[in-house]
Design an enzyme around this catalytic site. Structure first.
Site, PDB file in Angstrom:
ATOM      1  N   HIS A  72       0.572  14.111 -64.406  1.00  0.00           N
ATOM      2  CA  HIS A  72      -0.577  13.785 -65.267  1.00  0.00           C
ATOM      3  C   HIS A  72      -0.324  12.397 -65.831  1.00  0.00           C
ATOM      4  O   HIS A  72       0.647  12.194 -66.587  1.00  0.00           O
ATOM      5  CB  HIS A  72      -0.696  14.822 -66.387  1.00  0.00           C
ATOM      6  CG  HIS A  72      -1.977  14.746 -67.169  1.00  0.00           C
ATOM      7  ND1 HIS A  72      -2.314  13.663 -67.956  1.00  0.00           N
ATOM      8  CD2 HIS A  72      -3.001  15.647 -67.275  1.00  0.00           C
ATOM      9  CE1 HIS A  72      -3.488  13.896 -68.524  1.00  0.00           C
ATOM     10  NE2 HIS A  72      -3.931  15.084 -68.116  1.00  0.00           N
ATOM     11  N   THR A 145     -41.025 -16.688 -39.834  1.00  0.00           N
ATOM     12  CA  THR A 145     -41.233 -15.256 -40.055  1.00  0.00           C
ATOM     13  C   THR A 145     -40.951 -14.548 -38.738  1.00  0.00           C
ATOM     14  O   THR A 145     -41.352 -15.026 -37.678  1.00  0.00           O
ATOM     15  CB  THR A 145     -42.670 -14.959 -40.527  1.00  0.00           C
ATOM     16  OG1 THR A 145     -43.607 -15.430 -39.558  1.00  0.00           O
ATOM     17  CG2 THR A 145     -42.955 -15.660 -41.858  1.00  0.00           C
ATOM     18  N   HIS A 146     -40.217 -13.440 -38.815  1.00  0.00           N
ATOM     19  CA  HIS A 146     -39.737 -12.740 -37.610  1.00  0.00           C
ATOM     20  C   HIS A 146     -38.845 -13.648 -36.766  1.00  0.00           C
ATOM     21  O   HIS A 146     -38.702 -13.432 -35.560  1.00  0.00           O
ATOM     22  CB  HIS A 146     -40.902 -12.220 -36.769  1.00  0.00           C
ATOM     23  CG  HIS A 146     -41.840 -11.325 -37.510  1.00  0.00           C
ATOM     24  ND1 HIS A 146     -41.616  -9.990 -37.698  1.00  0.00           N
ATOM     25  CD2 HIS A 146     -43.012 -11.600 -38.144  1.00  0.00           C
ATOM     26  CE1 HIS A 146     -42.604  -9.463 -38.391  1.00  0.00           C
ATOM     27  NE2 HIS A 146     -43.456 -10.417 -38.691  1.00  0.00           N
ATOM     28  N   SER A 267      -9.160 -20.126 -32.487  1.00  0.00           N
ATOM     29  CA  SER A 267      -7.810 -20.308 -31.949  1.00  0.00           C
ATOM     30  C   SER A 267      -7.853 -20.728 -30.489  1.00  0.00           C
ATOM     31  O   SER A 267      -6.863 -21.243 -29.959  1.00  0.00           O
ATOM     32  CB  SER A 267      -7.020 -18.998 -32.083  1.00  0.00           C
ATOM     33  OG  SER A 267      -7.628 -17.970 -31.309  1.00  0.00           O
ATOM     34  N   LYS A 272     -15.309 -25.232 -31.977  1.00  0.00           N
ATOM     35  CA  LYS A 272     -16.018 -24.276 -32.824  1.00  0.00           C
ATOM     36  C   LYS A 272     -15.969 -24.666 -34.304  1.00  0.00           C
ATOM     37  O   LYS A 272     -14.940 -25.043 -34.840  1.00  0.00           O
ATOM     38  CB  LYS A 272     -15.445 -22.872 -32.657  1.00  0.00           C
ATOM     39  CG  LYS A 272     -15.623 -22.281 -31.271  1.00  0.00           C
ATOM     40  CD  LYS A 272     -17.104 -22.124 -30.906  1.00  0.00           C
ATOM     41  CE  LYS A 272     -17.807 -21.060 -31.711  1.00  0.00           C
ATOM     42  NZ  LYS A 272     -17.262 -19.712 -31.489  1.00  0.00           N
ATOM     43  N   GLU A 279     -20.274 -15.214 -43.144  1.00  0.00           N
ATOM     44  CA  GLU A 279     -20.012 -13.946 -42.458  1.00  0.00           C
ATOM     45  C   GLU A 279     -19.129 -13.031 -43.304  1.00  0.00           C
ATOM     46  O   GLU A 279     -19.327 -11.804 -43.330  1.00  0.00           O
ATOM     47  CB  GLU A 279     -19.373 -14.221 -41.099  1.00  0.00           C
ATOM     48  CG  GLU A 279     -20.344 -14.839 -40.103  1.00  0.00           C
ATOM     49  CD  GLU A 279     -19.673 -15.267 -38.812  1.00  0.00           C
ATOM     50  OE1 GLU A 279     -20.390 -15.441 -37.819  1.00  0.00           O
ATOM     51  OE2 GLU A 279     -18.438 -15.427 -38.790  1.00  0.00           O
TER      52      GLU A 279
END
Length: 436
Positions: A72, A145-146, A267, A272, A279
């Site tokens: 406890h 839009t969309h 890597s 990139k 993200e």
């Protein structure tokens, strides 16, 4: 929460040393309140304060070791504190209280402190977003839009709407922080049978909390409200992050996350430059939202209390507040270093050969006397041909005998300034927010 997503300030709020420090302060304040009522000898209350142990790493270890026997945590804590203070004064620690009196009040104190950190981080982020909106007030870009080109807007207007939504989240965080900043020291089932209400009020006043009636535990709708405010804030952070992820795609290229010297995007592929901050925020928002469901399920407890909520809260409350604090700070860094490609925004807008002005052309034809359906079909026919053949939209309209618009009327329909002429409506709201 793992250290990777824990800010130093929020980490301190949820540290075991801080938690036990809160427990100890509540116990000492309650003992002093009992002394004021004549229940505890004044000298013993003074001795408790003077001999109280430091809640450092060694203390945490001692409580953990004692808990192996008691099974406890609060009982173990009380044993260690009483032993450090010594008899007879130490025997008054935890007098008339139940575990939830200490744990719930301390948890609310922690949530209040965490909420204040979240509000402060929201303040900083809103200031950054407001600056971004002001800087790019007139940076025209295509609205989508969309995911498809719709009509022109400005990047500043987009950012201004982010700031307004973040402001609503800040209000929710402030309100929820106030809601949860409460104190309860009313004993086993909340009837004050072994502790006077004056003790509760003394502790609440000393800690800057509000004393509230309760069962053995503080009602968990308060906790759920804070978790909702966290989930809503995380959702807004993700809304911004998802937009930036789309705008950074190679095919769009309208913004870029900052890229510091020495940073590597992959890597394997040296070229990139990935939207890793956005993200990460998107991913962490999923965790925060999922924790809200558990918080809502904690509201319904058996009778005056059970502990089905306890194990859940040990995870979701620290984790949610910690993750939202991290997301707010990381999003602030992302937006503070954001690279906005104004030229690419302009090029993308015109890449659809003027199709984004289809609605003004439609309305001009209606104003010139065409039925809406006829006007729609005329404009749509030319728009589809522009898409399929890669021909300039206006050129097709000028060569269509059914389009009875003058060159001046077409000029007005294709006027980019006309499309964003009322953008001040958004910024008037932003300025009102800033002045509040």
């Amino acid at each position: 929460m793992i250290p990777r997503y824990t800010t130093p300030e929020m980490g301190e709020v949820w540290a075991d040393t801080t938690r036990f420090g809160r427990w100890l302060e509540i116990e000492l304040l309650a003992t002093e309140a009992h002394a004021a009522l004549g229940v505890v000898p004044d000298a013993d209350a003074v001795a408790c304060r003077e001999r109280a142990p430091q809640t450092d790493a060694a203390f945490v270890a001692a409580v953990s070791e004692r808990e192996r026997i008691t099974d406890h945590d609060v009982a173990a804590f009380v044993d260690v504190v009483q032993a450090a203070i010594g008899a007879p004064a130490g025997s008054w620690i935890h007098y008339g209280l139940t575990s939830s009196d200490v744990v719930d009040t301390a948890l609310c104190l922690a949530m209040r402190d965490a909420g204040r950190l979240l509000v402060s981080a929201a303040d900083t982020l809103i200031a950054t977003v407001t600056d971004l909106a002001t800087t790019h007030r007139d940076t025209v870009m295509i609205g989508r839009t969309h995911g498809i080109h719709a009509e022109p807007t400005t990047f500043g207007a987009k950012a201004a709407l982010w700031a307004l939504q973040l402001d609503r989240d800040r209000t929710r965080l402030r309100t929820a922080t106030e809601t949860v900043a409460v104190c309860k020291l009313s004993g086993a089932v909340g009837t004050y049978s072994n502790v006077e209400p004056a003790v509760e009020h003394h502790v609440a006043e000393a800690l800057g909390l509000t004393a509230v009636p309760a069962t053995q535990v503080i009602a968990r709708d308060r906790h759920a409200e804070l978790l909702y405010a966290c989930a809503s804030t995380a959702a807004t952070c993700e809304l911004i992050a998802v937009e930036l992820r789309h705008l950074q795609r190679t095919e769009v290229g309208e913004v870029l996350e900052g890229f510091k010297p020495g940073q590597k995007g992959s890597s394997a592929m040296p070229h990139k430059r990935n939207p890793i901050s956005a993200e990460t925020i998107s991913g962490l928002a999923r965790v925060v939202r999922s924790n809200l469901l558990a918080a809502l399920q904690d509201v319904a407890l058996w009778h005056e209390r059970d502990i089905s909520h306890s194990s859940v809260e040990r995870i979701i409350v620290p984790d949610s507040t910690t993750l939202v604090h991290y997301c707010l700070q990381r999003l602030n860094r992302l937006l503070g270093g954001l690279v906005v490609n104004v030229d690419r925004m302009r090029d993308n807008l015109w890449s659809s050969r003027g199709l984004v002005f289809s609605q003004p052309v439609l309305l001009a034809l209606v104003a010139a006397g065409r039925s809406r359906d006829d006007a729609y079909r005329i404009v749509q026919r030319n728009a589809l041909r522009s898409w399929e053949e890669g021909v300039d939209f206006r050129q097709l309209l000028e060569n269509d005998a059914d389009v009875t618009l003058t060159p001046q009327q077409l000029d007005e329909a294709f006027d980019l300034a006309r499309s964003v002429r009322n953008i001040d409506r958004v910024f008037s709201e932003l300025h009102s927010m800033a002045s509040r």
